[in-house]
Design an enzyme around this catalytic site. Sequence first.
Site, PDB file in Angstrom:
ATOM      1  N   ASN A 200     -10.146   9.354  24.884  1.00 25.80           N
ATOM      2  CA  ASN A 200      -8.747   8.911  24.890  1.00 25.80           C
ATOM      3  C   ASN A 200      -7.915   9.885  24.056  1.00 25.80           C
ATOM      4  O   ASN A 200      -8.429  10.882  23.559  1.00 25.80           O
ATOM      5  CB  ASN A 200      -8.633   7.476  24.365  1.00 25.80           C
ATOM      6  CG  ASN A 200      -9.205   7.364  22.972  1.00 25.80           C
ATOM      7  OD1 ASN A 200      -8.698   7.960  22.029  1.00 25.80           O
ATOM      8  ND2 ASN A 200     -10.299   6.617  22.841  1.00 25.80           N
TER       9      ASN A 200
ATOM     10  N   ASP B 178     -14.091   0.977  24.880  1.00 20.42           N
ATOM     11  CA  ASP B 178     -14.605  -0.375  25.115  1.00 20.42           C
ATOM     12  C   ASP B 178     -15.841  -0.336  26.013  1.00 20.42           C
ATOM     13  O   ASP B 178     -16.689  -1.215  25.946  1.00 20.42           O
ATOM     14  CB  ASP B 178     -13.521  -1.239  25.774  1.00 20.42           C
ATOM     15  CG  ASP B 178     -12.393  -1.547  24.797  1.00 20.42           C
ATOM     16  OD1 ASP B 178     -12.701  -1.883  23.642  1.00 20.42           O
ATOM     17  OD2 ASP B 178     -11.215  -1.419  25.188  1.00 20.42           O
TER      18      ASP B 178
ATOM     19  N   LYS C 177     -26.183  18.482  34.600  1.00 21.51           N
ATOM     20  CA  LYS C 177     -24.794  18.489  35.075  1.00 21.51           C
ATOM     21  C   LYS C 177     -24.740  17.998  36.527  1.00 21.51           C
ATOM     22  O   LYS C 177     -25.494  18.496  37.377  1.00 21.51           O
ATOM     23  CB  LYS C 177     -24.230  19.906  34.974  1.00 21.51           C
ATOM     24  CG  LYS C 177     -22.792  19.975  35.419  1.00 21.51           C
ATOM     25  CD  LYS C 177     -22.264  21.399  35.384  1.00 21.51           C
ATOM     26  CE  LYS C 177     -20.878  21.432  35.998  1.00 21.51           C
ATOM     27  NZ  LYS C 177     -20.421  22.796  36.261  1.00 21.51           N
TER      28      LYS C 177
ATOM     29  N   ILE D 200     -16.883  -3.011  17.272  1.00 22.40           N
ATOM     30  CA  ILE D 200     -17.328  -2.703  15.902  1.00 22.40           C
ATOM     31  C   ILE D 200     -16.586  -3.554  14.873  1.00 22.40           C
ATOM     32  O   ILE D 200     -17.189  -4.137  13.967  1.00 22.40           O
ATOM     33  CB  ILE D 200     -17.103  -1.198  15.605  1.00 22.40           C
ATOM     34  CG1 ILE D 200     -17.861  -0.348  16.630  1.00 22.40           C
ATOM     35  CG2 ILE D 200     -17.528  -0.866  14.182  1.00 22.40           C
ATOM     36  CD1 ILE D 200     -17.505   1.132  16.598  1.00 22.40           C
TER      37      ILE D 200
ATOM     38  N   LYS E 242      -5.658 -10.533  19.334  1.00 18.21           N
ATOM     39  CA  LYS E 242      -6.809  -9.726  18.903  1.00 18.21           C
ATOM     40  C   LYS E 242      -7.240 -10.108  17.485  1.00 18.21           C
ATOM     41  O   LYS E 242      -8.423 -10.185  17.185  1.00 18.21           O
ATOM     42  CB  LYS E 242      -6.448  -8.232  18.922  1.00 18.21           C
ATOM     43  CG  LYS E 242      -6.639  -7.606  20.286  1.00 18.21           C
ATOM     44  CD  LYS E 242      -6.374  -6.110  20.303  1.00 18.21           C
ATOM     45  CE  LYS E 242      -6.388  -5.647  21.764  1.00 18.21           C
ATOM     46  NZ  LYS E 242      -5.857  -4.321  21.977  1.00 18.21           N
TER      47      LYS E 242
ATOM     48  N   LYS F 278     -10.982 -11.574  16.944  1.00 12.35           N
ATOM     49  CA  LYS F 278     -11.962 -10.772  16.199  1.00 12.35           C
ATOM     50  C   LYS F 278     -12.118 -11.256  14.757  1.00 12.35           C
ATOM     51  O   LYS F 278     -12.781 -10.611  13.954  1.00 12.35           O
ATOM     52  CB  LYS F 278     -11.533  -9.289  16.219  1.00 12.35           C
ATOM     53  CG  LYS F 278     -11.431  -8.700  17.638  1.00 12.35           C
ATOM     54  CD  LYS F 278     -11.055  -7.226  17.624  1.00 12.35           C
ATOM     55  CE  LYS F 278     -10.745  -6.723  19.028  1.00 12.35           C
ATOM     56  NZ  LYS F 278     -11.244  -5.373  19.285  1.00 12.35           N
TER      57      LYS F 278
HETATM   58  O1  PMT Z   1      -5.261   8.887  16.145  1.00 10.70           O
HETATM   59  P1  PMT Z   1      -3.765   8.990  16.379  1.00 10.70           P
HETATM   60  O2  PMT Z   1      -3.402  10.038  17.396  1.00 10.70           O
HETATM   61  O3  PMT Z   1      -3.004   9.158  15.087  1.00 10.70           O
HETATM   62  O4  PMT Z   1      -3.277   7.601  17.010  1.00 10.70           O
HETATM   63  C1  PMT Z   1      -3.351   6.436  16.227  1.00 10.70           C
HETATM   64  C2  PMT Z   1      -3.895   5.243  17.034  1.00 10.70           C
HETATM   65  C3  PMT Z   1      -2.887   4.854  18.098  1.00 10.70           C
HETATM   66  C4  PMT Z   1      -5.234   5.576  17.661  1.00 10.70           C
HETATM   67  C5  PMT Z   1      -4.123   4.087  15.987  1.00 10.70           C
HETATM   68  O5  PMT Z   1      -2.900   3.815  15.339  1.00 10.70           O
HETATM   69  C6  PMT Z   1      -4.662   2.832  16.663  1.00 10.70           C
HETATM   70  O6  PMT Z   1      -3.942   2.013  17.223  1.00 10.70           O
HETATM   71  N1  PMT Z   1      -6.000   2.667  16.625  1.00 10.70           N
HETATM   72  C7  PMT Z   1      -6.715   1.587  17.344  1.00 10.70           C
HETATM   73  C8  PMT Z   1      -6.871   1.977  18.790  1.00 10.70           C
HETATM   74  C9  PMT Z   1      -7.611   0.924  19.592  1.00 10.70           C
HETATM   75  O7  PMT Z   1      -8.725   1.148  19.987  1.00 10.70           O
HETATM   76  O8  PMT Z   1      -6.974  -0.216  19.718  1.00 10.70           O
HETATM   77  P2  PMT Z   1      -7.551  -1.483  20.552  1.00 10.70           P
HETATM   78  O9  PMT Z   1      -6.395  -2.399  20.614  1.00 10.70           O
HETATM   79  O10 PMT Z   1      -8.188  -1.059  21.815  1.00 10.70           O
HETATM   80  O11 PMT Z   1      -8.684  -2.065  19.610  1.00 10.70           O
HETATM   81  C10 PMT Z   1      -8.425  -3.080  18.632  1.00 10.70           C
HETATM   82  C11 PMT Z   1      -9.272  -2.850  17.389  1.00 10.70           C
HETATM   83  O12 PMT Z   1     -10.652  -2.980  17.743  1.00 10.70           O
HETATM   84  C12 PMT Z   1      -9.109  -1.495  16.745  1.00 10.70           C
HETATM   85  O13 PMT Z   1      -9.132  -1.678  15.346  1.00 10.70           O
HETATM   86  C13 PMT Z   1     -10.345  -0.726  17.213  1.00 10.70           C
HETATM   87  O14 PMT Z   1     -10.748   0.250  16.248  1.00 10.70           O
HETATM   88  C14 PMT Z   1     -11.366  -1.840  17.298  1.00 10.70           C
HETATM   89  N2  PMT Z   1     -12.437  -1.629  18.276  1.00 10.70           N
HETATM   90  C15 PMT Z   1     -12.184  -1.528  19.601  1.00 10.70           C
HETATM   91  C16 PMT Z   1     -13.234  -1.383  20.491  1.00 10.70           C
HETATM   92  C17 PMT Z   1     -14.563  -1.332  19.990  1.00 10.70           C
HETATM   93  N3  PMT Z   1     -15.602  -1.192  20.808  1.00 10.70           N
HETATM   94  N4  PMT Z   1     -14.773  -1.431  18.682  1.00 10.70           N
HETATM   95  C18 PMT Z   1     -13.757  -1.566  17.817  1.00 10.70           C
HETATM   96  O15 PMT Z   1     -13.965  -1.655  16.594  1.00 10.70           O
END
Ligand code: PMT
Length: 405
Positions: free
Chosen positions: A213, A282, A292, A310, A340, A344
């Site tokens: 991403n 996710d 490849k 996580i 969320k 969580k």
């Molecule tokens: O890195 P930059 O370019 O500065 O951009 C910053 C950012 C946009 C990445 C950052 O500010 C941000 O929003 N990070 C979280 C991105 C994300 O995965 O959001 P989500 O809404 O999909 O996930 C929610 C939370 O669950 C997040 O804290 C994520 O770290 C966590 N998560 C998600 C999936 C997973 N399998 N495990 C997780 O822990």
Amino acid sequence: MKTTLSLTNRHIVVGVCGGIAAYKSAELVRLLRAAGAEVRVVMTAAAQSFITPLTLQTLSTHRVHTDLLDAEAEQAMGHIELARWADAILIAPATANTLARLANGLCDDLLSTVCLASRAPFMVAPAMNQVMWENRVTQENIARLEAREVLIAGPGVGEQACGEFGPGRMLEPEQLVATLSSLFLSERLAGLSVLITAGPTREALDPVRYLTNHSSGKMGYAVALAAADAGADVTLISGPTHLAVPPGVRRLDVVSASDMHELVMAHASDSDIFVAAAAVADYRPGSVATQKQKKGASHVELKMVRNVDIVAAVAGSTPAPFTVGFAAETENLATHAQDKRRAKSLDMIAANLVGADQGGFLVDDNALEVFWEGGHKSLPLASKTCLARELIGLIAGHYHARSAA
Ligand code: PMT
């Protein structure tokens, strides 16, 4: 308090006012750059009678900003961008006139406007005749600025350019650089271990291809720096980025969500606070080809399997650290973020819009909506450095309130 801080990569706006001590601002800019800072200089009209913009341009390696209404300069870096760019503002020398204008919130020139438009920490080095310094009006202005958490550095006592003796000499540039470094430090998280994730993950398809991403890691790295500045012992678990390790931070590198999960769980039980800023995949491909994959078919289908969440796993562990998630949303920010946070079991969530014009992935600025049980705070558009400091302030406040309960 840690004292080994350098100014590496810190963005410092140096304001120079019209006083004889303005000649020392050349050395100040040189020393700030030598300490690793990036410097932009703003000069008042009067300052330019004492030292030329060219001198400070040469030393800062950037055009000096002088006019609020200069269309050309505003196009390059407008006053709002400059205010947002600043990690700290240092006015040296600060004259009685500028202090009075700042104390009263005037914004009738570039320097006062940048100060009013910035949320960065702010320090002034007064320099003036000793009678002017001791005048009750000046002292009232100083008290007003102090009440707004402006750091007043000096003035020193000694012989003055006007031939008088007393308080009013600008502190020496070396002293100002040392004091400015301390401006970034606090002890709000002293003695605490903070674990942070940042950056993207890469989910391999075959030995040469992966899914990922747009995360650059900037937000998470800024949170790590802010936590270290607050005195914490910081471990940063980072997906692939091009960023340098923030000073005072221990970085552990991972590639995939599974790697990140494993390493986070190994450190979570030793952590007081966990901040999940990483953009974790996710899903991952159900199988990874060992060779490849060759093109041929007109389309391919990809079977994906869920990765472990996580941050939810950490929040559900015993004992769980104070756990803060991020939410990256393209719509319905507040609703999705609150959902969320509850799903969580997070203590706090910082939500940001991604995919919009301002903020989110890749860029230096962002805006956050922070939610916790029964509360909410907006952190409007600012540099990620500034936002991270504000977020760490909020986290520290809630962490200590919970510990005291
Ligand atoms: O890195 P930059 O370019 O500065 O951009 C910053 C950012 C946009 C990445 C950052 O500010 C941000 O929003 N990070 C979280 C991105 C994300 O995965 O959001 P989500 O809404 O999909 O996930 C929610 C939370 O669950 C997040 O804290 C994520 O770290 C966590 N998560 C998600 C999936 C997973 N399998 N495990 C997780 O822990």
